[in-house]
Scaffold this active site. Structure first.
Site, PDB file in Angstrom:
ATOM      1  N   ASP A 484      55.192  27.947  44.101  1.00 29.63           N
ATOM      2  CA  ASP A 484      54.823  27.763  45.509  1.00 29.63           C
ATOM      3  C   ASP A 484      56.056  27.753  46.414  1.00 29.63           C
ATOM      4  O   ASP A 484      55.999  28.237  47.551  1.00 29.63           O
ATOM      5  CB  ASP A 484      53.955  26.518  45.730  1.00 29.63           C
ATOM      6  CG  ASP A 484      54.479  25.274  45.062  1.00 29.63           C
ATOM      7  OD1 ASP A 484      55.560  25.311  44.457  1.00 29.63           O
ATOM      8  OD2 ASP A 484      53.791  24.233  45.134  1.00 29.63           O
ATOM      9  N   CYS A 485      57.183  27.244  45.926  1.00 26.20           N
ATOM     10  CA  CYS A 485      58.432  27.341  46.694  1.00 26.20           C
ATOM     11  C   CYS A 485      58.807  28.808  46.896  1.00 26.20           C
ATOM     12  O   CYS A 485      59.271  29.209  47.972  1.00 26.20           O
ATOM     13  CB  CYS A 485      59.564  26.617  45.987  1.00 26.20           C
ATOM     14  SG  CYS A 485      59.284  24.847  45.766  1.00 26.20           S
TER      15      CYS A 485
END
Length: 757
Positions: A484-485
């Site tokens: 997700d980063c």
């Protein structure tokens, strides 16, 4: 006075960086820094936190904010706005609130383009570091007087009213953290009855009233054994021979979730060595203070499975206890005797090889703070004067954070995570003409922070996944890819690529974007969901072997709604800009990912949030992902159910407020007293907007926006409220930047997408 330094490598010869320390944030104490007025302001903030410590437990993260606002000479010049009862929100009012928030938040940006912030809250992070430095005799050099004073302040500020310390700052008291906090205070010079408001005596009473420390959970047993306050025979085995297992076995290091693997790697080394620190007079005193019976009379074999009820979140199934008993009774006695002790020696060598590999590939930051201390101690045990240990010492400042509530230990920093969302929030404000330099610096930070290479050497043999093209949670030196980063970093770069380069800087090269896409595609599971760090796929039954008592779902990697939704949004945007690149794979990814999100929806229409509190957080991500995939309120039953959930959970004041107990209980629980939380309100407002609520009935959106506008403070900040982050179901994490990011972002989306007079 304390001050924050950014992108600073210092003068330590044992520290090195892959990108000139971009994103690094370290604190230093300068006795000559600050005017008397500035010091008085800091003292007032400390005293205010102390007085209100039972009402608002997370810190406002005020010390560096005061410093940055002072250094930039920030003064809020846009008048404050309020929305009266029965009054409509006008476009002008919304614009004023957004501009005030954006200018204030821009002033908090660091020189390298990221937004610093506390990322802490668990109370078992810091004491093991203090214990490790005591054992290795580096306590005085790493933590001189002012550091000790602030560590003690933190412990005093977060002691519960019953005398104990919680698993995290908002939690009920636990044996694990009360014991560690008590030992930490004693190491730092407090006597058995010392500490602010009798902190030590109250903590010890809490421990002894519950039978003493023999019922501390397994991680506590490990640390007490290392410190000389427990016998290793009172712990369940952690054989380092595990690292010699062939990969064809169902239980193998490569099949474990990376954090579980990285914790038990150094733990098994220290267990295999049966390492015990020096038995000092303090250790002997603690042996008398923390047990109900004489230390030399304890039957260690009988306490192996004990765990205080306050700490027990995941009771071990019978099959696991039988496995531990088999290892304890049959295997360990063999492995510690000739000729099988030759195998133990080989296992210790292989384990240490893995530790060194992970240390080097994270520039000695390691994957997180629990692992950091264990790996550092293992390196010292191997060679007290070696370079490996010295390189570890050089990276301790990366974990230290100072707030008005004292010194705490970061999880490992959330620089890239926070900045990815911060940039999307300020981009949504549509204020390029006013905050262009902020956008440009942020863009440069994101580009500079992308991981450029895979782990070194034959990384697959070291159980590592590709990382080239990813973004980490903290900074590039950390090195660990997170899906997700990566998705949020990719989104930022794609958004900036559509803007004038003379304002926001040169766009990222397509090849680097393609590397990011490759990471995301590699982490999708067969069920369509996205794992966070490494591909999921190990057998679910392995979770039966979860050795901890206070976490759930930690043995293997899983899929997460947040990671899946972030990736959908990033890949949909990527597909618009690069329609020819891996088109079929990306189309299939989006289709299967959207199906996964629909499949895991809860019966009440929400989604369980894995990294934020909780169903409000998960639902915001899910709605954004489904909308990006082309789903609407009219063609998607899941969206209709989610909207119903959010509308039904809206509070009387127009906001949303969810208790952190939703996370461990896995059941939606509102905050007590019908209270709202501004971060939760921001998440819910953005979720509803992405579902098309403005076209159906904008009234709930207006009510939420009114609460956010009226809650904005005079300088453009928002007040600190309850803790909003979580990990592994049962432990909360304080993201101090969230109180600015999400109310601002939600108001910006409201102003942009909801028709206003």
């Amino acid at each position: 006075m304390w001050r924050l330094k950014v992108a600073d490598g210092g003068n330590d010869p044992y520290i090195y960086s892959t990108n000139n320390f971009v994103g690094r944030q370290i604190w230093e104490f300068d006795p000559d820094y600050g005017t008397p007025e500035e010091r008085a302001e800091v003292e007032a903030a400390r005293e205010n936190f102390w007085k209100n410590r039972y009402q608002v437990k997370p810190s406002g993260d005020l010390l560096w904010r005061m410093q940055f606002l002072r250094e930039k000479n920030f003064k809020q010049t846009i008048p404050q706005v309020k929305v009266g009862d029965g009054e409509e929100i006008t476009y002008e009012t919304a614009t004023a609130a957004v501009r005030r928030g954006a200018h204030f938040f821009s002033a908090l940006q660091a020189s390298d383009g990221h937004w610093p912030a506390e990322n802490a809250g668990p109370l078992y992070f810091l004491p093991p570091l203090v214990m490790c430095l005591y054992i290795t005799e580096h306590l005085d050099t790493v933590f001189p007087g002012e550091y000790r004073k602030e560590i003690l302040r933190y412990l005093y500020c977060h002691q519960n009213e019953d005398g104990g310390w919680g698993f995290h700052i908002e939690g009920h008291s636990t044996m694990f953290c009360t014991t560690l906090s008590y030992i930490c205070m004693r190491i730092l010079g407090e006597g058995p009855d010392g500490g602010r408001e009798n902190a030590c005596a109250r903590g010890r009473k809490w421990i002894l009233d519950r039978g003493g420390v023999t019922s501390i959970p397994s991680w506590g047993k490990t640390w007490l054994s290392i410190f000389g306050l427990f016998d290793w025979s009172g712990s369940n085995p952690m054989p380092p021979e595990f690292w010699l297992f062939p990969s064809r076995l169902p239980m193998h290091p490569a099949k474990m979730w990376c954090y579980c693997r990285m914790v038990y790697m150094p733990m098994s080394y220290l267990y295999g060595k049966r390492f015990v620190g020096p038995i000092t007079p303090l250790v002997l005193e603690l042996r008398e203070e923390l047990f109900l019976q004489p230390y030399n009379e304890i039957n260690w074999r009988k306490v192996r499975h004990l765990c205080a009820k306050e700490d027990l979140y995941y009771p071990h199934p019978l099959i696991q206890d039988l496995m531990w008993d088999g290892l304890y009774i049959c295997t360990e006695p063999l492995l510690t005797r000739w000729p099988f002790n030759k195998l133990r020696q080989k296992a210790l060598e292989v384990t240490m090889k893995h530790i060194h590999y992970e240390d080097e590939n994270s520039r000695y930051i390691t994957i997180g703070c629990v692992e950091k201390v264990l790996c550092m101690l293992s390196c010292w045990v191997e060679d007290p004067n070696g370079d490996y240990f010295k390189k570890h010492l050089a990276r301790i400042p990366d974990y230290i954070w100072v707030g008005e509530d004292g010194i705490k230990m970061q999880s490992f920093g959330s620089q890239e995570w926070d900045t990815g969302f911060a940039l999307q929030a300020v981009l949504a404000c549509n204020m390029t003409d006013e905050i262009g330099p902020t956008l440009k610096k942020g863009h440069e930070f994101v580009k500079e922070s992308q991981v450029k290479d895979n782990p070194s050497g034959d990384f697959k043999s070291m159980y590592r996944h590709i990382s080239k093209g990813s973004w980490t949670f903290s900074d590039q030196d950390h090195g660990w890819q997170v899906s997700d980063c990566t998705a949020e970093g990719l989104k930022c770069c794609l958004l900036f690529s559509m803007m004038p380069p003379e304002i926001v800087g040169v766009k990222m090269e397509p090849e680097r974007l393609f590397d990011s896409v490759n990471i995301l595609l590699s982490l999708q599971s067969k069920n369509g969901g996205l794992a966070a760090w490494e591909p999921a796929g190990a057998s679910e039954w392995l979770e039966l072997l979860n050795p901890t008592e206070f976490f759930a779902d930690i043995v293997i990697e899983h899929e997460y709604v947040e990671c899946t939704a972030s990736a959908i949004q990033a890949l949909v945007l990527f597909k618009k800009l690069y329609p020819g690149h891996r088109k079929k794979e990306i189309d299939n990814f989006i289709t299967y990912a959207a199906e996964y999100i629909e499949d895991i929806q809860m019966p009440d229409g929400s989604w369980y949030g894995n990294w934020g509190v909780c169903f409000t957080y998960g639902s915001w991500f899910a709605l954004g992902g489904l909308a990006a995939a082309g789903k609407t309120y009219h063609n998607c039953h899941a969206i209709r159910r989610a909207v119903e959930f959010l509308l039904n959970s809206q509070r009387d004041d127009g906001g949303w407020g969810e208790s952190y107990v939703s996370c461990p209980d896995k059941k939606y629980t509102p905050l007590e007293g019908n209270r709202s939380n501004l971060v939760h309100t921001g998440w819910a407002l953005m979720g509803l907007i992405s579902s098309g609520q403005a076209e159906r009935d904008p009234t709930p959106l207006h009510r939420a926006a009114k609460l956010l506008i009226n809650s904005q403070m005079e300088d453009g900040d928002f007040p600190q409220q309850e803790i909003t982050g979580v990990f592994m179901k049962n432990c909360m994490l304080h993201y101090a930047a969230y109180r600015n990011i999400y109310p601002l972002w939600a108001l910006a989306e409201y102003r942009r997408r909801v028709p206003l007079p």
